[in-house]
Every structure is written in structure tokens, then in C-alpha cells.
Write a protein that holds these residues in place. Structure first.
Motif, PDB file in Angstrom:
ATOM      1  N   GLY A 257     -10.435   6.415  44.028  1.00 30.16           N
ATOM      2  CA  GLY A 257     -11.358   7.192  44.844  1.00 30.16           C
ATOM      3  C   GLY A 257     -11.933   6.426  46.027  1.00 30.16           C
ATOM      4  O   GLY A 257     -12.666   6.986  46.828  1.00 30.16           O
ATOM      5  N   LYS A 258     -11.615   5.136  46.132  1.00 34.77           N
ATOM      6  CA  LYS A 258     -12.131   4.324  47.237  1.00 34.77           C
ATOM      7  C   LYS A 258     -11.134   4.398  48.394  1.00 34.77           C
ATOM      8  O   LYS A 258     -10.111   3.710  48.395  1.00 34.77           O
ATOM      9  CB  LYS A 258     -12.351   2.881  46.803  1.00 34.77           C
ATOM     10  N   LEU A 259     -11.451   5.256  49.367  1.00 32.32           N
ATOM     11  CA  LEU A 259     -10.552   5.522  50.484  1.00 32.32           C
ATOM     12  C   LEU A 259     -11.236   5.225  51.807  1.00 32.32           C
ATOM     13  O   LEU A 259     -12.453   5.327  51.921  1.00 32.32           O
ATOM     14  CB  LEU A 259     -10.098   6.983  50.470  1.00 32.32           C
ATOM     15  N   GLU A 260     -10.433   4.896  52.794  1.00 35.68           N
ATOM     16  CA  GLU A 260     -10.930   4.701  54.145  1.00 35.68           C
ATOM     17  C   GLU A 260     -10.400   5.843  55.002  1.00 35.68           C
ATOM     18  O   GLU A 260      -9.197   6.109  55.014  1.00 35.68           O
ATOM     19  CB  GLU A 260     -10.426   3.364  54.698  1.00 35.68           C
ATOM     20  N   LYS A 261     -11.309   6.543  55.677  1.00 40.49           N
ATOM     21  CA  LYS A 261     -10.887   7.620  56.557  1.00 40.49           C
ATOM     22  C   LYS A 261     -10.368   6.997  57.848  1.00 40.49           C
ATOM     23  O   LYS A 261     -11.026   6.164  58.457  1.00 40.49           O
ATOM     24  CB  LYS A 261     -12.049   8.566  56.860  1.00 40.49           C
ATOM     25  N   LEU A 262      -9.156   7.388  58.240  1.00 39.98           N
ATOM     26  CA  LEU A 262      -8.533   6.839  59.436  1.00 39.98           C
ATOM     27  C   LEU A 262      -8.842   7.710  60.647  1.00 39.98           C
ATOM     28  O   LEU A 262      -9.048   8.914  60.518  1.00 39.98           O
ATOM     29  CB  LEU A 262      -7.011   6.744  59.249  1.00 39.98           C
ATOM     30  N   LEU A 263      -8.841   7.093  61.794  1.00 42.36           N
ATOM     31  CA  LEU A 263      -9.058   7.803  63.047  1.00 42.36           C
ATOM     32  C   LEU A 263      -7.735   8.420  63.473  1.00 42.36           C
ATOM     33  O   LEU A 263      -6.719   7.742  63.553  1.00 42.36           O
ATOM     34  CB  LEU A 263      -9.554   6.840  64.116  1.00 42.36           C
ATOM     35  N   SER A 264      -7.730   9.709  63.724  1.00 41.85           N
ATOM     36  CA  SER A 264      -6.508  10.385  64.139  1.00 41.85           C
ATOM     37  C   SER A 264      -6.770  11.233  65.372  1.00 41.85           C
ATOM     38  O   SER A 264      -7.884  11.664  65.620  1.00 41.85           O
ATOM     39  CB  SER A 264      -5.962  11.251  63.005  1.00 41.85           C
TER      40      SER A 264
ATOM     41  N   PHE B   1      -2.146   8.618  53.728  1.00 37.80           N
ATOM     42  CA  PHE B   1      -1.769  10.008  53.514  1.00 37.80           C
ATOM     43  C   PHE B   1      -2.710  10.941  54.262  1.00 37.80           C
ATOM     44  O   PHE B   1      -3.786  10.552  54.693  1.00 37.80           O
ATOM     45  CB  PHE B   1      -1.774  10.336  52.012  1.00 37.80           C
ATOM     46  N   GLU B   2      -2.263  12.185  54.435  1.00 32.92           N
ATOM     47  CA  GLU B   2      -3.070  13.248  55.040  1.00 32.92           C
ATOM     48  C   GLU B   2      -3.459  14.215  53.933  1.00 32.92           C
ATOM     49  O   GLU B   2      -2.692  14.428  52.992  1.00 32.92           O
ATOM     50  CB  GLU B   2      -2.267  14.004  56.090  1.00 32.92           C
TER      51      GLU B   2
ATOM     52  N   GLN C  62     -14.001  16.059  46.278  1.00 33.05           N
ATOM     53  CA  GLN C  62     -13.838  14.622  46.081  1.00 33.05           C
ATOM     54  C   GLN C  62     -12.377  14.274  46.353  1.00 33.05           C
ATOM     55  O   GLN C  62     -11.480  14.843  45.738  1.00 33.05           O
ATOM     56  CB  GLN C  62     -14.215  14.223  44.661  1.00 33.05           C
ATOM     57  N   VAL C  63     -12.144  13.329  47.238  1.00 33.73           N
ATOM     58  CA  VAL C  63     -10.794  12.947  47.620  1.00 33.73           C
ATOM     59  C   VAL C  63     -10.347  11.737  46.819  1.00 33.73           C
ATOM     60  O   VAL C  63     -11.100  10.772  46.667  1.00 33.73           O
ATOM     61  CB  VAL C  63     -10.735  12.635  49.136  1.00 33.73           C
ATOM     62  N   LYS C  64      -9.108  11.787  46.283  1.00 32.79           N
ATOM     63  CA  LYS C  64      -8.521  10.672  45.543  1.00 32.79           C
ATOM     64  C   LYS C  64      -7.110  10.435  46.056  1.00 32.79           C
ATOM     65  O   LYS C  64      -6.456  11.344  46.559  1.00 32.79           O
ATOM     66  CB  LYS C  64      -8.489  10.974  44.055  1.00 32.79           C
ATOM     67  N   CYS C  65      -6.651   9.208  45.913  1.00 34.40           N
ATOM     68  CA  CYS C  65      -5.310   8.829  46.339  1.00 34.40           C
ATOM     69  C   CYS C  65      -4.276   9.573  45.495  1.00 34.40           C
ATOM     70  O   CYS C  65      -4.350   9.556  44.258  1.00 34.40           O
ATOM     71  CB  CYS C  65      -5.119   7.315  46.194  1.00 34.40           C
ATOM     72  N   PRO C  66      -3.289  10.226  46.140  1.00 35.44           N
ATOM     73  CA  PRO C  66      -2.268  10.937  45.372  1.00 35.44           C
ATOM     74  C   PRO C  66      -1.303   9.997  44.640  1.00 35.44           C
ATOM     75  O   PRO C  66      -0.649  10.412  43.694  1.00 35.44           O
ATOM     76  CB  PRO C  66      -1.531  11.762  46.433  1.00 35.44           C
ATOM     77  N   ASP C  67      -1.233   8.720  45.049  1.00 34.72           N
ATOM     78  CA  ASP C  67      -0.330   7.774  44.387  1.00 34.72           C
ATOM     79  C   ASP C  67      -0.956   7.130  43.152  1.00 34.72           C
ATOM     80  O   ASP C  67      -0.370   7.136  42.082  1.00 34.72           O
ATOM     81  CB  ASP C  67       0.101   6.669  45.356  1.00 34.72           C
ATOM     82  N   CYS C  68      -2.156   6.548  43.313  1.00 37.25           N
ATOM     83  CA  CYS C  68      -2.753   5.787  42.204  1.00 37.25           C
ATOM     84  C   CYS C  68      -4.006   6.439  41.616  1.00 37.25           C
ATOM     85  O   CYS C  68      -4.507   5.988  40.596  1.00 37.25           O
ATOM     86  CB  CYS C  68      -3.063   4.368  42.651  1.00 37.25           C
ATOM     87  N   GLY C  69      -4.553   7.460  42.279  1.00 35.71           N
ATOM     88  CA  GLY C  69      -5.724   8.156  41.763  1.00 35.71           C
ATOM     89  C   GLY C  69      -7.052   7.498  42.085  1.00 35.71           C
ATOM     90  O   GLY C  69      -8.098   7.961  41.635  1.00 35.71           O
TER      91      GLY C  69
END
Length: 74
Positions: free
Chosen positions: A33-40, A15-16, A24-31
Motif C-alpha cells: 500500500g506504500k505507493l508514490e504518485k507519479l507526475l503525468s 502502473f496506472e 485505497q490503492v494497492k500495488c497490483p503485483d505485490c499488494g
């Protein structure tokens, strides 16, 4: 405020998100907090006064191949 792309380590959702300073960023689907920042790729903005994209003036002569680094006339 930049928009970042993330992939959730828990559910694999990509997601963007517009991120404010210190947020603090969290997944909008499951909540999770362990996310990987993607290269865009950054977005390019063209204006009418500039005559198009900034790379358009860097194109090689017309007898060169149609596509080369920094230019594509296709």
C-alpha cells in the motif's frame, strides 16, 4: 474518475489505475500500500469541429522557427 500513475515503493512496479473517490490503492503485483504518485501529462482531446488541437491556432508565423513553446509544425 481520473487515471493516476503510481510507483510501488516495495517492488518498484509502475502502473496506472482508475481511482474512485476514497478508494485505497494497492500495488497490483505485490499488494503493498506504500505507493508514490507519479507526475503525468494530461491528455489532450481534439474534435473535428474545433479544427484540431487547441494549440494549433497559437502557432507563430511561418517564417518563425518550426518549434517554439506551445507549437511545433514538424
Amino acid at each position: 474518475m481520473p487515471i493516476f500513475e503510481y510507483a510501488c515503493s516495495a517492488c518498484q512496479h509502475e502502473f496506472e489505475l482508475l481511482v474512485r473517490n476514497g478508494e485505497q490503492v494497492k500495488c497490483p503485483d505485490c499488494g503493498a500500500g506504500k505507493l508514490e504518485k507519479l507526475l503525468s501529462a494530461p491528455a489532450a482531446h481534439a474534435t473535428r469541429t474545433a479544427g484540431g488541437l487547441p494549440i494549433s491556432n497559437a502557432c507563430p508565423p511561418s517564417d518563425a522557427p518550426p518549434c517554439s513553446p506551445g507549437c511545433c509544425r514538424m
